[in-house]
Enzyme design. Structure first.
Site, PDB file in Angstrom:
ATOM      1  N   ASP A 176       0.818  -1.220   0.000  1.00  0.00           N
ATOM      2  CA  ASP A 176       0.000   0.000   0.000  1.00  0.00           C
ATOM      3  C   ASP A 176       0.850   1.267   0.000  1.00  0.00           C
ATOM      4  OD1 ASP A 176      -2.370  -1.660   0.340  1.00  0.00           O
ATOM      5  OD2 ASP A 176      -1.766  -1.853   2.433  1.00  0.00           O
ATOM      6  N   LYS A 236       2.498   2.133  -5.171  1.00  0.00           N
ATOM      7  CA  LYS A 236       3.236   1.633  -6.333  1.00  0.00           C
ATOM      8  C   LYS A 236       2.487   1.898  -7.634  1.00  0.00           C
ATOM      9  CE  LYS A 236       3.362  -2.442  -4.446  1.00  0.00           C
ATOM     10  NZ  LYS A 236       2.929  -2.078  -3.072  1.00  0.00           N
ATOM     11  N   GLY A 237       1.158   1.728  -7.608  1.00  0.00           N
ATOM     12  CA  GLY A 237       0.380   1.896  -8.825  1.00  0.00           C
ATOM     13  C   GLY A 237       0.553   3.276  -9.428  1.00  0.00           C
ATOM     14  N   ASN A 282      -4.568 -10.218  -4.480  1.00  0.00           N
ATOM     15  CA  ASN A 282      -4.426  -9.663  -3.128  1.00  0.00           C
ATOM     16  C   ASN A 282      -3.824  -8.273  -3.199  1.00  0.00           C
ATOM     17  OD1 ASN A 282      -2.015 -10.783  -4.073  1.00  0.00           O
ATOM     18  ND2 ASN A 282      -1.342 -11.471  -2.077  1.00  0.00           N
ATOM     19  N   GLY A 342      -3.633  -4.351  -4.592  1.00  0.00           N
ATOM     20  CA  GLY A 342      -4.551  -3.299  -5.009  1.00  0.00           C
ATOM     21  C   GLY A 342      -3.747  -2.072  -5.368  1.00  0.00           C
ATOM     22  N   HIS A 343      -3.394  -1.935  -6.633  1.00  0.00           N
ATOM     23  CA  HIS A 343      -2.564  -0.814  -7.067  1.00  0.00           C
ATOM     24  C   HIS A 343      -3.470   0.323  -7.532  1.00  0.00           C
ATOM     25  CE1 HIS A 343       1.283  -3.414  -7.772  1.00  0.00           C
ATOM     26  NE2 HIS A 343       0.793  -3.494  -6.559  1.00  0.00           N
ATOM     27  N   ARG A 362       3.472 -28.873  -7.081  1.00  0.00           N
ATOM     28  CA  ARG A 362       3.465 -29.345  -8.459  1.00  0.00           C
ATOM     29  C   ARG A 362       2.120 -29.977  -8.858  1.00  0.00           C
ATOM     30  NH1 ARG A 362       7.933 -30.640  -5.913  1.00  0.00           N
ATOM     31  NH2 ARG A 362       7.406 -32.838  -5.683  1.00  0.00           N
ATOM     32  N   GLN A 396       2.489  -6.064  -3.271  1.00  0.00           N
ATOM     33  CA  GLN A 396       2.679  -6.105  -1.820  1.00  0.00           C
ATOM     34  C   GLN A 396       3.922  -5.278  -1.440  1.00  0.00           C
ATOM     35  OE1 GLN A 396       2.006  -9.563  -3.274  1.00  0.00           O
ATOM     36  NE2 GLN A 396      -0.052  -8.774  -3.115  1.00  0.00           N
TER      37      GLN A 396
END
Length: 423
Positions: A13, A16-17, A38, A40-41, A143, A224
């Site tokens: 938070d 970054k966006g 998970n 949220g930008h 895997r 994140q």
């Protein structure tokens, strides 16, 4: 040609966006390298706030290539919703968004498993977003997971049914009732694949390598934050992927010699969503003031974020393990109404002063603060560094002196234009 990496240095938070959106004009390609819905930008322009969860934040620049890398996990339902919102804005994301064939898929039962695991932990829960991220990465490691390439396979339905059956066995062991929810979730999930199949699925490692050979500039976008890294965060209160700079290379399939600048995003204060250590957390009116002035509610979950003063012990740790070359300082405008601003410069742990992050997540940490004068001025209209109040410039200088790292970008508001670049 090198690739630059942009990532968060706190608990997510950090903004970054917005910063990715602002610097995208300097690049030909923006590639997301880990995480999933998970994240949220948030970014804002023309007075409209946009939130992206899976899609890279360069998508609003129509002439730029955006890539979802192999390290990302994709929920086709959420992906479809994001695409619909972009199309409504007049964008045609099928033109400039590519998806790695190796990216893993979040199935409906991954979300149910997430809820079952979190419920079982009771008071020890980690504060999961319940988006199915952890169980999807678990299947990847075991895997047994499904990847984007599988949706084009003639054996797709068999693979899907087998994995769903495995998940049901686990849910039954947890006595978790899925009988009413799963059929509708399953129906929506399969319908959403129609949108996912419209996009070009690529071997992103080959494509990125060729782009770099051609001289194209690439920005790797993380999700994140560093302090949520699976290896280096306060385990177990961490995410399920590698959020640090090293994760860009495994999450995109490039080798480390391609590393260029590493841009770290730092909020002028600290926030955290979910459980886990937070040494500078404020439980008083100041914490509430930060939350309300900063609109600190999760872009993904809507949950109120925990708020506190800037923590330089944690920040210097994040700078060290990422090899940060430049800092982007965000949300400084939120700090404009305080007489005094505290910055944590050391911890007291078990009676001893330290400037190192403890490994154990259950130790008592007392933050040691250095007080600085607040600026108490609206900085949201400042266009140049010289226009900023001296007290704020002193704040910036203090961080630079303590971290020995340049603050190259200063965000003074949510809009993409409210950004100051320092030479």
């Amino acid at each position: 040609m090198k690739i630059d990496i942009l990532l968060g240095l706190q608990w997510g938070d950090e903004g970054k966006g917005k910063i990715v959106d602002v610097v995208t004009p300097n690049y030909d390609v923006v590639a997301r390298f880990q995480g999933g819905p998970n994240a949220g930008h948030s970014l804002e322009f023309n007075g409209i706030r946009h939130v992206l969860h899976i899609i890279p934040s360069g998508i609003f620049h129509k002439d730029k290539i955006n890539i979802i890398g192999n390290g990302v996990v994709i929920d086709p339902v959420i992906f479809e919703e994001e695409i619909a919102a972009l199309v409504e804005m007049g964008l045609t994301p099928t033109d400039n968004l590519y998806i790695s064939k190796k990216a893993h898929l979040i199935l409906p039962t991954h979300r149910l498993l997430d809820a079952a695991y979190e419920s079982k932990k009771g008071n020890a829960k980690i504060g999961s977003t319940l988006k199915g991220i952890g169980p999807t990465y678990t299947d990847k490691t075991a895997r047994t997971g499904m990847r984007v390439c599988d949706i084009f396979s003639p054996n797709f339905q068999d693979k899907y049914d087998n994995l769903i059956a495995q998940h049901k066995e686990i849910l039954d062991q947890y006595h978790f009732d899925y009988s009413e929810r799963l059929p509708e979730m399953d129906k929506k999930w399969h319908a959403s694949l129609e949108t996912l199949r419209k996009f070009k699925a690529i071997d992103s490692e080959y494509v990125l390598y060729d782009y770099i050979k051609e001289g194209k500039t690439v920005l790797a976008e993380g999700a994140q934050g560093t302090l949520l890294d699976l290896e280096f965060g306060a385990y177990p209160f961490v995410t399920s992927s590698n959020t640090i700079a090293a994760g860009a290379f495994t999450g995109l399939g490039l080798d480390p010699h391609f590393a260029g600048k590493v841009i770290g995003i730092v909020k002028a204060y600290c926030t955290r969503v979910g459980s886990g250590p937070f040494p500078t957390e404020l439980f008083d009116a100041t914490g509430n003031q930060l939350r309300e002035q900063g609109n600190e509610y999760g872009a993904t979950t809507g949950r109120p974020r925990r708020c506190g003063w800037l923590d330089l012990v944690a920040l210097k740790y994040a700078l060290m393990i990422n090899g940060i070359t430049d800092i982007a300082l965000t949300k400084a405008d939120v700090m404009s109404n305080f007489d005094t601003i505290n910055i944590c410069t050391a911890y007291r742990v078990n009676g001893e002063v330290t400037t190192q992050m403890p490994t154990a997540s259950d130790v008592e940490i007392e933050p040691i603060y250095t007080p600085l004068q607040g600026w108490k001025e609206d900085i949201s209209q400042c266009k140049t560094y010289e226009e900023l109040p001296q007290a704020f410039k002193d704040y910036i200088q203090f961080i630079e002196d303590q971290t020995n790292t340049k603050i190259s970008i200063v965000s003074v508001g949510p809009d993409r234009d409210a950004t100051i670049f320092r030479s």
